[in-house]
Design an enzyme around this catalytic site. Structure first.
Site, PDB file in Angstrom:
ATOM      1  N   HIS A 146      -6.953   4.253  74.389  1.00 54.84           N
ATOM      2  CA  HIS A 146      -8.131   4.917  73.832  1.00 54.84           C
ATOM      3  C   HIS A 146      -9.183   5.075  74.918  1.00 54.84           C
ATOM      4  CE1 HIS A 146      -6.163   4.782  70.142  1.00 54.84           C
ATOM      5  NE2 HIS A 146      -7.197   4.724  69.347  1.00 54.84           N
ATOM      6  N   LYS A 568     -18.104   4.676  61.374  1.00 55.23           N
ATOM      7  CA  LYS A 568     -18.625   6.047  61.439  1.00 55.23           C
ATOM      8  C   LYS A 568     -18.822   6.613  60.035  1.00 55.23           C
ATOM      9  CE  LYS A 568     -15.942   9.298  63.201  1.00 55.23           C
ATOM     10  NZ  LYS A 568     -15.824  10.460  62.280  1.00 55.23           N
TER      11      LYS A 568
END
Length: 899
Positions: A146, A568
């Site tokens: 990532h 998020k």
């Protein structure tokens, strides 16, 4: 740590920072010129003044200097401060090692082996219980690609070289030789590009992960296993640390991962580990010169030596060397099977390849047992013992690779196979129960759906090819090569059955023996809604005989929970609470099915993505959810920070082990605290999510503000990963990947994902209860401490300057005002809960470290803002882009856990 020890530690850190900063200053003057050096120093001084007096006077001086910068000066300034941040990190890491040694000498910390065992003893637990737990344990840091690591491998190598030279300098009392070496490495680092000019491909990411495996883990993990075997008097203790990886197997949203990438993900580490085995075997052959006429040997060793193809007369009476020659020859013959290439130094005679690492280990054990039986304990802990432990931990595959794909892809591929086979024309249109019935029927049928003569969608062929490559890898490397297929975006039981159906197509799932399936489908629950629906999804899955058979064969059902997207989706507080509650619910479901739960924590580096102390994170888990088994992703810059050098890696592996032991055998009172304070935590979560979503998802113009007041568009140009920053072409927050979302807010120093919503949530709450929760409940205490740390790294004064980049100034003023007000509320709440006068007042060590580095991070923010302003005004000079990317690189390095 006692107060008396702190000044000495501080002095040593400051001394090294001054040493490295002074060397860098000399290099800048020599390589970049006195004028560049003077401008860098002037901007640093102005930045400090602005931070102290952000009014008109301080702002005017800083703005004047920034406006006067030529592009070359701006790039040079960004490069200089970025390099300094990297060097400061080296000094900080060394200070951390020194503190750890001092604290261990003064009293074992709980995150060390000594401290953990002492804590277990105090809780009435025995060494036998610790042995029993670790014998069945799985503690797995999983290295992912990532993209929040902005440093190139070349830069990481230079950092390691500087660290090694500082160690040598300590040992030789600061000789001129070491200082010249430091200067040389500083020159190289200064003249090395800090940012990539071309994008990464999957092989680059594989190479980076393998470099950590080869340089650090191959040494540290076996040593740690041997140490724990010694501590627990358990010489046959199985490896409990298992290194995992995603690179080359994680294709969710990454079109560049295909069958060839998966094969490379096994061949590349296999080359590294086989090279290690060949070199170690050769070294043992040079060492073990014992003569059969002078030393007694076991019958097994005699047989191994006599069966060797080594007919050299020089080794005729050297049975250990003859046996090792045979072992080397068999390794050499195994090398091309696993890697596709001949061994670097092929054996001089032919020998059959090893069928697997077990055969290799058995041969080594013959030597070891003979040595110990004939010569005693002097051979019980030597190079041969370490090699055997290395084989125990790493086998021939080195790291267990996870497969991962999005459930939508699986559904499309299964639908295509069913349609072409004439089974179902529109699988996507089926309701969940109808899907489950159809999938169960196909899983029980002996026939395959795929036909080599039919035409399929390219996506179907690609997925099938990847799973065929997975089947090849399992045949070559054994069952530990791949254990899990993670299904992201899981919201139904059929998402897992689709995986088993696809595994059936490549021979890995067999209807007549479902329990023999070597790969388990593991759901990934990411969003708030997914976490809330995790329990019924898993309950329904266990009603399917196929999935239950696989789980019962292992005794474990793995479930991955995602920190990033849930954050998020609903705020840090809400994400953390929903993960806590989902974990408890999942434990109930697995226990009811007679299974153990194995949670896989999808954490990132930043607090907004689950970052923070791994030890504290493990201890804050709900009671019973660890039970000796835990997997945790290690992402981006965290890999280098936690595992970049052997000493640091060892501390982190021991901390994970210590946390797992304590959480499993002497857990903190999470169950009692949840019963007592759960309603309050739930109410805080609801209020936090409401405040967060009101700003992020419901405020008109928020997306425009975000894209203008952070460097999100510029981050998209960083060559730090092989996958795009967004899942689709949409600009919506929902479609943006969590990593660039967090990294953007970190760069602009708002750090919104790590704290927003908490201040509003605690308004009107019983502060005495919150204080009690922070004192007695590790879950809540860790949450507050992580939030406190990330707020200390935020800087709303600098964030205001980023807000000035927004063209719509009324919109900017309104949204920044909301951010500032919530930051103030959250800070006040944290201080009231902790009883401190300032953030990090209870963590003076961390507070000092942050304040030491911020004067060198802040100028990078200011240069970044200036260059973004120029670029958005139409200046397309490549140097503008280079300066922006350098500043992003430097800020990320300075903040450390920004992604």
């Amino acid at each position: 740590m006692p107060v008396s020890a702190e000044p000495a530690a501080d002095d040593r850190l400051r001394e090294e920072v001054r040493l490295l900063g002074g060397l860098l200053g000399e290099v800048i003057r020599d390589e970049g010129g006195q004028d560049l050096y003077d401008r860098i120093e002037a901007v640093r001084v102005a930045s400090v003044a602005y931070h102290r007096h952000p009014g008109a006077k301080g702002s005017a001086q800083l703005e004047r200097l920034l406006n006067e910068l030529s592009l070359d000066d701006a790039v040079g300034l960004a490069h200089g401060f970025a390099v300094f941040s990297l060097l400061a990190n080296v000094a900080e890491d060394r200070a951390g090692k020194r503190r750890a040694r001092v604290q261990t000498a003064e009293g074992a910390r709980a995150d060390t082996p000594e401290g953990a065992l002492a804590r277990l003893t105090a809780a009435g637990r025995t060494a036998e219980e610790a042995r029993a737990l670790l014998s069945e344990a799985l503690i797995s840091p999983v290295l992912t690609a990532h993209p929040s690591e902005v440093r190139r491998k070349s830069v990481l190598d230079r950092i390691a070289a500087v660290s090694d030279l500082l160690v040598a300098r300590d040992q030789s009392a600061a000789t001129e030789v070491e200082d010249n070496g430091l200067r040389r490495q500083t020159v190289i680092l200064w003249a090395t590009r800090l940012v990539r000019t071309t994008g990464l491909v999957v092989q680059d990411e594989i190479d980076t992960v393998v470099s950590f495996l080869e340089r650090v883990f191959l040494k540290v993990a076996p040593e740690q296993l041997i140490d724990w075997r010694r501590r627990l008097d358990a010489p046959e203790l199985k490896p409990f640390i298992r290194i995992g990886a995603w690179v080359g197997g994680d294709r969710d949203g990454n079109p560049n991962v295909d069958a060839s990438a998966l094969r490379a993900a096994f061949a590349t580490p296999a080359k590294a580990v086989m090279r290690h085995y060949l070199e170690a075997t050769n070294a043992l052959g040079a060492e073990l010169s014992l003569s059969g006429s002078l030393a007694e040997i076991s019958p097994a060793l005699k047989a191994l030596a006599e069966g060797s193809g080594d007919d050299s007369p020089h080794r005729a009476d050297e049975p250990y060397r003859r046996a090792l020659s045979q072992i080397y020859a068999r390794l050499s013959a195994t090398h091309p099977i696993l890697t596709g290439q001949t061994a670097p130094r092929p054996a001089p005679f032919a020998a059959p390849p090893y069928a697997g690492p077990g055969e290799f280990r058995s041969d080594l054990a013959v030597l070891h047992d003979s040595l110990v039986a004939s010569h005693g304990a002097v051979f019980a802990d030597d190079g041969l013992s370490r090699l055997i432990a290395t084989v125990d931990v790493f086998g021939f595959h080195m790291a267990t690779l996870d497969l991962r794909q999005n459930s939508d892809v699986h559904a499309r591929v299964v639908g295509d196979l069913l349609k072409v086979a004439g089974v179902c024309d529109d699988y996507a249109a089926l309701e969940e129960e109808a899907r489950l019935v159809l999938l169960a029927t196909e899983l029980a049928a002996p026939r395959l759906l795929f036909s080599p003569y039919a035409t399929y969608n390219p996506e179907t062929l690609k997925e099938r090819a990847i799973l065929e490559a997975a089947a090849e890898a399992l045949a070559k490397f054994g069952p530990d090569a791949i254990r899990t297929h993670i299904v992201s975006k899981t919201d139904a039981a059929s998402d897992m059955l689709e995986v088993y159906l696809l595994l059936k197509e490549v021979g890995l799932y067999r209807p007549e023996d479902p329990a023999a399936c070597p790969i388990q489908a593991a759901p990934l629950f990411e969003t708030i809604d997914d976490l809330r629906g995790a329990r019924p999804t898993l309950e329904r899955l266990f009603q399917e005989p196929s999935a239950l058979a696989v789980a019962r064969a292992r005794g474990v059902q793995e479930v991955m929970i995602g920190y990033s997207d849930s954050n998020k989706d609903g705020s840090y507080l809400t994400s953390t609470w929903e993960l806590h509650e989902a974990s408890r619910a999942l434990l109930t479901v697995t226990q009811a099915a007679g299974l153990r739960l194995q949670l896989f924590h999808g954490r990132g580096g930043a607090v907004g993505r689950g970052g923070g102390s791994s030890f504290a994170g493990v201890l804050s888990q709900p009671t019973g959810t660890v039970a000796g088994r835990i997997r945790i992703t290690e992402q981006g810059e965290v890999i280098a920070n936690k595992y970049g050098e052997p000493d640091v890696a060892r501390r982190n592996l021991d901390a994970l082990t210590a946390g797992t032991l304590i959480a499993s055998l002497a857990p903190p009172p999470d169950e009692a605290m949840t019963a007592k304070h759960g309603k309050t935590a739930s109410a805080l979560s609801v209020a936090s999510m409401a405040a967060y979503r009101a700003l992020v998802h419901e405020t008109p113009g928020f997306v425009d503000y975000f894209r203008a007041a952070t460097p999100i568009n510029e981050i998209a140009e960083l060559k730090i990963g092989s996958r795009p920053t967004s899942r689709t072409a949409s600009t919506a927050i929902e479609d943006l990947r969590a990593i660039p979302w967090v990294l953007s807010w970190s760069q602009s120093r708002v750090m919104l994902p790590g704290w927003f919503g908490f201040g509003s949530a605690v308004q009107g709450q019983d502060m005495a209860e919150l204080q009690a929760m922070a004192t007695a409940w590790p879950f809540f205490r860790t949450l507050v401490q992580n939030m406190e740390m990330i707020m200390a790294k935020s800087d709303m004064t600098i964030a205001r300057r980023y807000a000035s980049l927004v063209p719509d100034q009324p919109l900017s003023a309104a949204i920044f005002g909301a951010l500032q007000a919530e930051w103030d509320r959250t800070r006040d709440a944290v201080l009231a809960i902790t009883g401190q006068a300032e953030l990090l007042g209870g963590q003076p060590e961390l507070n000092r470290l942050i304040h030491l580095r911020m004067p060198y991070v802040e100028p990078l923010n200011h240069v970044q803002i200036e260059l973004i302003r120029r670029r958005r005004a139409g200046d397309d000079d490549p140097r503008v882009r280079e300066g922006i990317l350098l500043a992003i690189n430097g800020v990320a390095a300075g903040l450390r856990n920004s992604g």
